[in-house]
Design a protein around this motif. Structure first.
Motif, PDB file in Angstrom:
ATOM      1  N   ASP A  69       0.861  -1.174   0.000  1.00 21.01           N
ATOM      2  CA  ASP A  69       0.000   0.000   0.000  1.00 21.01           C
ATOM      3  C   ASP A  69       0.896   1.223   0.000  1.00 21.01           C
ATOM      4  N   GLU A  81       1.407   4.000   1.384  1.00 24.20           N
ATOM      5  CA  GLU A  81       1.090   4.910   2.490  1.00 24.20           C
ATOM      6  C   GLU A  81       2.355   5.532   3.052  1.00 24.20           C
ATOM      7  N   GLY A 105       5.465   6.402   5.120  1.00 25.38           N
ATOM      8  CA  GLY A 105       6.243   5.617   6.082  1.00 25.38           C
ATOM      9  C   GLY A 105       6.471   4.176   5.676  1.00 25.38           C
ATOM     10  N   ALA A 138      10.153   3.443   5.158  1.00 24.61           N
ATOM     11  CA  ALA A 138      10.869   3.415   6.447  1.00 24.61           C
ATOM     12  C   ALA A 138      10.568   2.128   7.189  1.00 24.61           C
ATOM     13  N   ARG A 139       9.303   1.674   7.110  1.00 27.77           N
ATOM     14  CA  ARG A 139       8.901   0.452   7.782  1.00 27.77           C
ATOM     15  C   ARG A 139       9.700  -0.743   7.249  1.00 27.77           C
ATOM     16  N   LEU A 146      12.796  -2.581   9.089  1.00 27.59           N
ATOM     17  CA  LEU A 146      12.717  -4.012   9.408  1.00 27.59           C
ATOM     18  C   LEU A 146      14.052  -4.693   9.109  1.00 27.59           C
ATOM     19  N   ALA A 179       8.769 -13.916   5.630  1.00 23.84           N
ATOM     20  CA  ALA A 179       7.693 -13.995   6.626  1.00 23.84           C
ATOM     21  C   ALA A 179       7.543 -12.667   7.367  1.00 23.84           C
ATOM     22  N   GLN A 180       8.660 -12.051   7.697  1.00 25.54           N
ATOM     23  CA  GLN A 180       8.604 -10.780   8.420  1.00 25.54           C
ATOM     24  C   GLN A 180       8.004  -9.687   7.541  1.00 25.54           C
ATOM     25  N   GLU A 237       5.879 -10.145   5.084  1.00 29.46           N
ATOM     26  CA  GLU A 237       4.451 -10.439   4.911  1.00 29.46           C
ATOM     27  C   GLU A 237       3.643 -10.040   6.140  1.00 29.46           C
ATOM     28  N   ARG A 238       4.306  -9.991   7.288  1.00 40.53           N
ATOM     29  CA  ARG A 238       3.628  -9.672   8.537  1.00 40.53           C
ATOM     30  C   ARG A 238       3.289  -8.184   8.640  1.00 40.53           C
ATOM     31  N   VAL A 259       1.538  -4.858   8.096  1.00 42.40           N
ATOM     32  CA  VAL A 259       0.130  -4.657   7.736  1.00 42.40           C
ATOM     33  C   VAL A 259      -0.054  -4.123   6.310  1.00 42.40           C
ATOM     34  N   PRO A 260       0.735  -3.134   5.837  1.00 43.22           N
ATOM     35  CA  PRO A 260       0.461  -2.605   4.494  1.00 43.22           C
ATOM     36  C   PRO A 260       1.014  -3.457   3.338  1.00 43.22           C
ATOM     37  N   VAL A 261       1.579  -4.608   3.628  1.00 42.83           N
ATOM     38  CA  VAL A 261       2.168  -5.420   2.553  1.00 42.83           C
ATOM     39  C   VAL A 261       1.104  -6.335   1.949  1.00 42.83           C
ATOM     40  N   HIS A 262       0.936  -6.245   0.619  1.00 43.35           N
ATOM     41  CA  HIS A 262      -0.031  -7.120  -0.070  1.00 43.35           C
ATOM     42  C   HIS A 262       0.581  -8.494  -0.303  1.00 43.35           C
ATOM     43  N   ARG A 268       7.704   2.566  15.382  1.00 44.22           N
ATOM     44  CA  ARG A 268       7.458   1.751  14.190  1.00 44.22           C
ATOM     45  C   ARG A 268       7.850   0.293  14.414  1.00 44.22           C
ATOM     46  N   HIS A 269       8.932   0.072  15.139  1.00 40.88           N
ATOM     47  CA  HIS A 269       9.413  -1.302  15.286  1.00 40.88           C
ATOM     48  C   HIS A 269       9.078  -1.917  16.630  1.00 40.88           C
ATOM     49  N   HIS A 323       1.439  -2.296  14.445  1.00 36.38           N
ATOM     50  CA  HIS A 323       1.217  -1.308  13.396  1.00 36.38           C
ATOM     51  C   HIS A 323       1.041   0.041  14.072  1.00 36.38           C
ATOM     52  N   THR A 352      -5.325  -5.922   3.206  1.00 38.14           N
ATOM     53  CA  THR A 352      -4.089  -6.722   3.196  1.00 38.14           C
ATOM     54  C   THR A 352      -3.953  -7.608   4.433  1.00 38.14           C
ATOM     55  N   TYR A 353      -4.477  -7.161   5.565  1.00 37.78           N
ATOM     56  CA  TYR A 353      -4.245  -7.871   6.828  1.00 37.78           C
ATOM     57  C   TYR A 353      -5.355  -8.890   7.062  1.00 37.78           C
ATOM     58  N   ARG A 375       3.131 -16.696  11.000  1.00 41.18           N
ATOM     59  CA  ARG A 375       4.003 -17.479  10.139  1.00 41.18           C
ATOM     60  C   ARG A 375       5.486 -17.176  10.389  1.00 41.18           C
ATOM     61  N   SER A 376       5.785 -15.954  10.840  1.00 43.02           N
ATOM     62  CA  SER A 376       7.197 -15.622  11.056  1.00 43.02           C
ATOM     63  C   SER A 376       7.754 -16.312  12.307  1.00 43.02           C
TER      64      SER A 376
END
Lengths: 171, 582
Positions: free
Chosen positions: A18, A20, A22, A25-26, A30, A71-72, A74-75, A77-80, B124-125, B129, B183-184, B308-309
């Protein structure tokens, strides 16, 4: 005591997100927070309505860590979705570089000759310099830049890798 | 058409729509419009803490003991940065929490304005969210989405940063319907074929162990019930992580006790010798696995987790199942019964386990001269178990002794900071738990060092007349630090002595609490009774043996079979490899 290093393999990941504030940066955060490595990262909007971006990340990690990276990601929230293009198989990777080379006489002629071999286009010229535009895989660009170093490289700008899967389906 | 409301009113109305009853917070410049909106209503009760970190831990205690999300409201800048520890704690322990932070007005963001901090960047980390809401039009939807994300899937903290002008500006608010996030979408239902494989592996196992974790608690009380059923029909032993205590009753014959660094001999040996480990909502933390290359070398591993992670992060498993652990266990029980599997003959396995149990690894020497800290926990358990109390802890030796010697029978009664290991967690968590369970007996088992990290919250309990009990095991040391220094650094006790302690009894009295002190083992039971029978908040300064160590112990980076027991002579110096591990 010495800290041990693991063997790593290089993967190209395509991350659809998405668009959006940030989000970059997210994702970059990571990678630093969990100690993953980024070799190259590109991000641009790819949708008609400015809502979706594709982030292409080249990273190197051991197979186990690569699985974790996906996996991280995909976790978030804004990742499709996250596609490991390297694991998926056939895909195209390209990078664009702008290479500024200075010099006169033989060096100038040699630079032009090499540029021709590497299908680099001249996009700017003065009596003592050229800017070449060259596209290709990372290895080709690396080689071209190192050749230019011998004939008068002034500076270089590279886009980093963009990649997409082969065939008619979206990955 | 509905009338427009201020952002602050939208926030309060949305929280009300979401069923929020209690907000833990502390006012400040950047949240004044929200505090004014709170002043004008009666449905949400605001609990004024004395430090924002305590607001987050109180929210965690409330959430962990009730299953509902904890809600925190703090101001910008220092309000938000003070909340960061508790937010990180909630992330590590998967606690559903929504933290609302004030922010400077949108046109001031980025100008180093008074009490400005980059809350979104900082959190953020350490959040699942986070959101910066720049328009009141978005506020209602964001709040509802934040609660959805905090409470579904693997729960966690979500921060909503609201600039002051957005709190004042107006927009329309409409309660949204059920949230379908684009997405979530956490996967809660397991793939049926994987459930069948799991049941087949379980039916074929000769030495199975259920290794349960905090995920079973998060999956709700029904998950704890179905775990009991799964254990009953299979006859397999059950061990748990620190976070999972209470999901399975400690009084059961099938209970092995906690596993890991301070787990029992039988739990850790069962993991080491098992041929099948079924990990249920647990995440193979380093405190559980010990040395990875020696972890459960003979076992096939099934891992059921909603995240899953968590799968294959540190330990590679043979059968990963992504699902809500309660739902997956229900499916397993159904398949097991449908196939009419009988309980396996595990008698050889149980005979082996009995031999390990006979080691009595939780043994400690009795004393009539001084109170042994382990005995203090045991006596506390004996005196209170009929009331099924809620126990919170700080972090350190007292926490591990509580985990070892307080026997939990049901979920949501054990609130502790597991992943982050936050000293100062227990008192505010007890306050949150007491507010969520007004009739429960809530006891914070503390150490004299940890308790000082959020001691100011004595005032919060007084203000709201919360009958929290605070049981301090006072050994005048940061005991776990001292223990590691004894085992690793030849007893060079660098900075681990609790110098200049306050008089805890007088301190309690100064805050309006009842203060009690006990030093003689002969007075221990009477003091505990007095603590329970005294109305209102009570602090007990329980003076315990100063140099007692917490055993059994698997040193950091050692295998499960390299356990140190009480009888081992273990003080000395460790090599650099061992010193480098956490």
């Amino acid at each position: 005591m010495h800290i041990k290093e693991e063997t790593k393999e290089r993967h190209t990941l395509s991350v659809i997100v998405d668009n959006e504030p940030g989000i970059l940066a997210r994702i970059a955060g990571l990678f630093t927070a969990r100690g993953y490595n980024i070799e190259s990262l590109t991000v641009t909007d790819i949708s008609e309505d400015d809502l979706i971006s594709r982030i292409t990340i080249v990273t190197s990690a051991s197979a186990d860590v690569m699985d974790q990276i996906i996996a991280q990601l995909e976790r978030l929230v804004p990742v499709h979705k996250v596609v490991d293009l390297t694991a998926l198989g056939p895909h195209v990777e390209r990078e664009l570089a702008l290479v500024k080379v200075g010099g006169t006489g033989d060096h100038r002629i040699e630079a032009l000759r090499l540029a021709d071999v590497y299908r680099a286009r001249v996009v700017d010229a003065t009596t003592s310099s050229f800017i070449f535009e060259v596209t290709g895989g990372t290895e080709k660009i690396d080689t071209f830049v190192s050749l230019m170093r011998e004939v008068g490289l002034i500076e270089v700008a590279r886009t980093g890798i963009v990649a997409i899967s082969r065939g008619k389906e979206a990955a | 058409m509905t009338a427009e409301k201020s952002g602050a009113d939208i926030l309060v109305e949305a929280l009300t729509d979401l069923g929020v009853e209690i907000v833990f917070g502390y006012p400040g410049g950047a949240v004044l419009p929200i505090y004014d909106a709170i002043f004008k209503q009666t449905r949400i009760k605001h609990i004024l803490v004395r430090h924002e970190q305590a607001a987050t831990h109180a929210a965690e205690g409330y959430a962990r003991s009730t299953g509902k999300p904890g809600v925190v409201l703090v101001t910008s800048g220092p309000g938000a940065t003070n909340a960061v520890t508790g937010i990180t704690d909630a992330l590590m322990d998967s606690i559903p929490m929504v933290v609302i932070t004030g922010q400077v007005a949108t046109h001031l963001i980025g100008t180093d304005a008074f009490q400005e901090a980059d809350t979104i960047g900082i959190t953020r980390h350490c959040t699942k969210h986070n959101y910066l809401v720049k328009s009141p039009d978005r506020l209602g939807d964001v709040i509802h989405e934040a609660f959805h994300i905090a409470t579904s899937g693997r729960p966690g903290p979500v921060v909503i940063d609201i600039p002051k002008d957005v709190q004042v500006a107006t927009a329309k608010y409409r309660k949204p319907g059920a949230i379908q996030h684009k997405t979530y979408r956490p996967q809660v239902k397991a793939d049926q074929s994987l459930i069948e494989s799991a049941v087949e592996m379980l039916a074929a196992a000769e030495r199975p162990v259920f290794y349960t974790g905090g995920g079973v608690i998060n999956a709700g009380p029904a998950a704890s019930q179905i775990l009991r059923e799964l254990a009953r029909i299979t006859g397999a032993p059950v061990t748990s992580t620190l976070m999972g205590l209470g999901a399975f009753p400690a009084s059961s014959d099938q209970w092995l006790g906690m596993l890991g660094m301070h787990g029992t001999y039988e739990a850790n040996y069962a993991m080491n010798k098992a041929d099948l480990i079924i990990a249920l909502g647990s995440r193979f933390d380093d405190r559980v696995t010990g040395r990875l290359d020696a972890f459960a070398p003979h076992a096939k591993k099934i891992h059921i987790d909603i995240d899953r992670s968590s799968i294959n992060k540190t330990v590679r498993v043979d059968l990963p199942i992504i699902a809500d652990v309660g739902r997956a266990m229900e499916d397993m029980v159904r398949v097991w019964k449908g196939r009419q599997h009988q309980k396996n003959d595990l008698s050889a396995w149980w005979k082996q386990i009995e031999e390990w149990r006979a080691k009595k690894s939780l043994y400690f020497p009795a004393s009539t001269k001084e109170i042994m800290p382990q005995q203090a926990i045991k006596s506390l358990w004996e005196a209170t178990k009929h009331r099924n109390p809620i126990i919170t802890t700080e972090v350190g030796q007292h926490q591990m002794w509580a985990a070892q010697h307080f026997n939990f029978e049901s979920p949501n009664k054990w609130l502790t900071s597991g992943g982050l290991g936050t000293m100062g967690y227990g008192l505010p968590a007890a306050i949150g738990a007491q507010l969520g369970n007004p009739n429960a007996l809530v006891i914070d088992i503390a150490g004299e060092a940890s308790i000082q990290m959020n001691i100011q919250e004595l005032a919060t309990a007084s203000q709201y007349r919360l009958p929290v009990k605070l049981f301090i095991l006072n050994n005048e040391y940061m005991g776990m630090v001292r223990q590691w220094q004894e085992l690793t650094y030849s007893s060079r006790y660098s900075e681990s002595y609790s110098e200049s302690l306050p008089d805890f009894v007088k301190l309690a009295e100064a805050y309006g609490w009842t203060g009690l002190r006990v030093e003689d083992p002969a007075d221990l039971d009477a003091c505990i009774q007095s603590m329970i029978n005294t109305d209102g908040p009570v602090l007990v300064d329980c003076r315990v043996a100063k140099l007692a160590n917490c055993f059994p112990m698997i040193p950091s980076g050692a295998a499960h079979t390299d356990m140190m027991l009480h009888s081992d002579n273990v003080s000395g110096e460790m090599d650099d490899e061992a010193k480098a591990l956490v």
